[in-house]
Design a protein around this motif. Structure first.
Motif, PDB file in Angstrom:
ATOM      1  N   PHE D  29      -4.318 -17.055 -10.918  1.00 58.82           N
ATOM      2  CA  PHE D  29      -3.666 -16.913  -9.616  1.00 58.82           C
ATOM      3  C   PHE D  29      -4.375 -17.713  -8.515  1.00 58.82           C
ATOM      4  O   PHE D  29      -3.981 -17.641  -7.355  1.00 58.82           O
ATOM      5  N   GLY D  60       4.862  -9.419  -5.997  1.00 58.94           N
ATOM      6  CA  GLY D  60       4.082  -8.210  -5.779  1.00 58.94           C
ATOM      7  C   GLY D  60       2.851  -8.100  -6.664  1.00 58.94           C
ATOM      8  O   GLY D  60       1.756  -7.815  -6.169  1.00 58.94           O
ATOM      9  N   PRO D  61       2.980  -8.317  -7.974  1.00 56.36           N
ATOM     10  CA  PRO D  61       1.798  -8.183  -8.830  1.00 56.36           C
ATOM     11  C   PRO D  61       0.678  -9.174  -8.476  1.00 56.36           C
ATOM     12  O   PRO D  61      -0.496  -8.872  -8.668  1.00 56.36           O
ATOM     13  N   MET D  64      -1.083  -7.531  -5.725  1.00 54.72           N
ATOM     14  CA  MET D  64      -1.945  -6.471  -6.244  1.00 54.72           C
ATOM     15  C   MET D  64      -3.204  -7.055  -6.873  1.00 54.72           C
ATOM     16  O   MET D  64      -4.286  -6.482  -6.772  1.00 54.72           O
ATOM     17  N   ASP D  68      -6.944  -6.019  -5.749  1.00 51.72           N
ATOM     18  CA  ASP D  68      -7.869  -5.425  -6.718  1.00 51.72           C
ATOM     19  C   ASP D  68      -9.182  -6.216  -6.764  1.00 51.72           C
ATOM     20  O   ASP D  68     -10.283  -5.636  -6.734  1.00 51.72           O
ATOM     21  N   LEU D  90      -4.991   2.598  -7.415  1.00 51.33           N
ATOM     22  CA  LEU D  90      -4.629   1.616  -6.393  1.00 51.33           C
ATOM     23  C   LEU D  90      -3.274   2.003  -5.829  1.00 51.33           C
ATOM     24  O   LEU D  90      -2.346   2.319  -6.556  1.00 51.33           O
ATOM     25  N   ASN D  91      -3.207   2.016  -4.486  1.00 48.73           N
ATOM     26  CA  ASN D  91      -1.958   2.337  -3.794  1.00 48.73           C
ATOM     27  C   ASN D  91      -1.611   1.185  -2.867  1.00 48.73           C
ATOM     28  O   ASN D  91      -2.425   0.809  -2.021  1.00 48.73           O
ATOM     29  N   ILE D  92      -0.411   0.627  -3.030  1.00 48.66           N
ATOM     30  CA  ILE D  92      -0.013  -0.499  -2.177  1.00 48.66           C
ATOM     31  C   ILE D  92       1.280  -0.190  -1.453  1.00 48.66           C
ATOM     32  O   ILE D  92       2.212   0.369  -2.034  1.00 48.66           O
ATOM     33  N   ASN D  93       1.301  -0.478  -0.162  1.00 50.61           N
ATOM     34  CA  ASN D  93       2.525  -0.469   0.622  1.00 50.61           C
ATOM     35  C   ASN D  93       2.838  -1.909   1.002  1.00 50.61           C
ATOM     36  O   ASN D  93       2.040  -2.568   1.675  1.00 50.61           O
ATOM     37  N   PHE D  94       4.011  -2.365   0.564  1.00 52.01           N
ATOM     38  CA  PHE D  94       4.456  -3.709   0.928  1.00 52.01           C
ATOM     39  C   PHE D  94       5.113  -3.631   2.301  1.00 52.01           C
ATOM     40  O   PHE D  94       6.010  -2.817   2.525  1.00 52.01           O
ATOM     41  N   LEU D 122      -6.298  -5.192   3.663  1.00 51.50           N
ATOM     42  CA  LEU D 122      -5.092  -5.689   4.311  1.00 51.50           C
ATOM     43  C   LEU D 122      -4.842  -7.109   3.813  1.00 51.50           C
ATOM     44  O   LEU D 122      -5.756  -7.931   3.771  1.00 51.50           O
ATOM     45  N   HIS D 134      -0.629  -3.337   2.679  1.00 49.28           N
ATOM     46  CA  HIS D 134      -1.828  -2.499   2.846  1.00 49.28           C
ATOM     47  C   HIS D 134      -2.129  -1.847   1.508  1.00 49.28           C
ATOM     48  O   HIS D 134      -1.235  -1.316   0.852  1.00 49.28           O
ATOM     49  N   SER D 136      -4.979   0.737  -0.611  1.00 50.67           N
ATOM     50  CA  SER D 136      -6.206   1.529  -0.730  1.00 50.67           C
ATOM     51  C   SER D 136      -6.478   1.711  -2.223  1.00 50.67           C
ATOM     52  O   SER D 136      -5.554   1.763  -3.037  1.00 50.67           O
TER      53      SER D 136
END
Lengths: 144, 144, 144, 144
Positions: D29, D60-61, D64, D68, D90-94, D122, D134, D136
């Protein structure tokens, strides 16, 4: 599931006594433990108008409270009455606005490791087939 | 942050009146709104021994309750008093066991979209520099 | 589950063609759709040494990629080929280090609303009974 | 933040060498570590049309994956090159669809405990002020 043939290491009665003593919010919200199996637990929260939002539903934090207690029951049902197990994270997706009725929480373990347990909980409104919320959470467990 | 020059669309007093009316758990937990800016809000939950766990801390569900209310204040501070905005998800990481003290919640918006708002909240124990919990959450907002 | 008697609105072949065209990472990771039912989907990611971490496991982001694609299959299996559905959040708990083997993802819907869909995915290592990861995620869906 | 006066225990160059060796997806990547401070890290992912979704965005991945890796840099910058640290959740908000540009990830620690580290990230699209996602996440760290 895969744990059905192992006995739970804590009874619902013993778990209820523990939370009645240690977690005052459970008494406040009327949370009762109905069943503990090895890797599974079911709790019920009686409907209380004092927790409602406009429209006669059940407040989100009350849903989180029963989900958290259910994960605790799942974990203690596997490792016994270890008060030092603590929630480290909780993720909730609210699915449907629950009507004015008891909430039933069905929890199960996803992984019990040496230091961390992961479980999930589905919350149902009593008498309705589809879940009102989905919760996953992690517990830190002390060395055994 | 980027929203500092825009006026909030709801005062702390109006928000307090709304939650006192609509969210009985906020009164139960002694949650007070101290500040709302455009995209920001600060709330306080007074320490109450009735919420403690063994060891004089603040119960996890009470922390989730103030975090949820804080996200609500952040969102209503941007869109005005829209009661139909509802939490759709909440993720909390518990970082440190809070001592027997008030909890202060500092919330901010991450994104206000047409249909979904995303925010984050840091919870602090009054007088301690490092946060006790981190929360991110999403709100569904009705068409405007 | 509750949706077993309704036909899926997209075949695995049509979904595969869509992701081969629209999501290059799925081809890169060797992700194949094996089954779509109404409210359910199963995908497989072939083991590829190029994704490993030390010790012959499957990298976390590759696990997230198949989980995300599986939620997409679950949602499109219910609403048909709507490319504008987009992931809004994803929560993953890693449960066990997967060995050097294919990953199988079993996804199901938790709620299909007017604007938001919520689903969960369990990831398995081929041939192992216990899951390696649990994922919950939300999709924003366009007006229909 | 509170850790500004402590030296990082790993340089960006050493971290880059570690991930180039141990995490093939980072090379795939185009993820580069630009900065590590004690409790902070910044990484960059070069825009690559091979990762796009329809419309010239970043998959998206891939978002992530950089999040990570950024949490990993934050943690190793505090504890040194401990390869056995592993992501547990892992928690992601797009938040916004990123345009066709590099992604910059700004990570920071929320808590470094004896066994668990929690951080947030972020993600920004290069040249745009508002974040695109975002995240966490939690890391399990081996006894030291």
């Amino acid at each position: 599931m895969m744990h059905g043939d192992t006995a739970a290491r804590m009874t619902p009665q013993a778990f209820q006594a523990l939370i009645d003593e240690a977690l005052p919010l459970c008494a406040l919200f009327g949370i009762r433990c109905e069943h503990i199996g090895y890797g599974r637990a079911r709790l019920r929260m009686r409907f209380d108008p004092a927790q409602t939002r406009p429209g006669g539903t059940v407040a989100g934090p009350a849903q989180m409270a029963i989900a958290d207690a259910t994960l605790y029951a799942v974990v203690l049902g596997m490792i016994g009455p270890v008060e030092l197990a603590v929630t480290t994270s909780l993720n909730i997706n609210f699915l449907r606005k629950p009507p004015a009725a008891d909430i039933i929480a069905e929890g199960r373990i996803l992984k019990l490791g040496q230091r961390l347990a992961v479980g999930e909980v589905l919350l149902y409104s009593d008498g309705v087939a589809e879940p009102v919320a989905h919760v996953s959470g992690t517990y830190s467990i002390p060395p055994r």
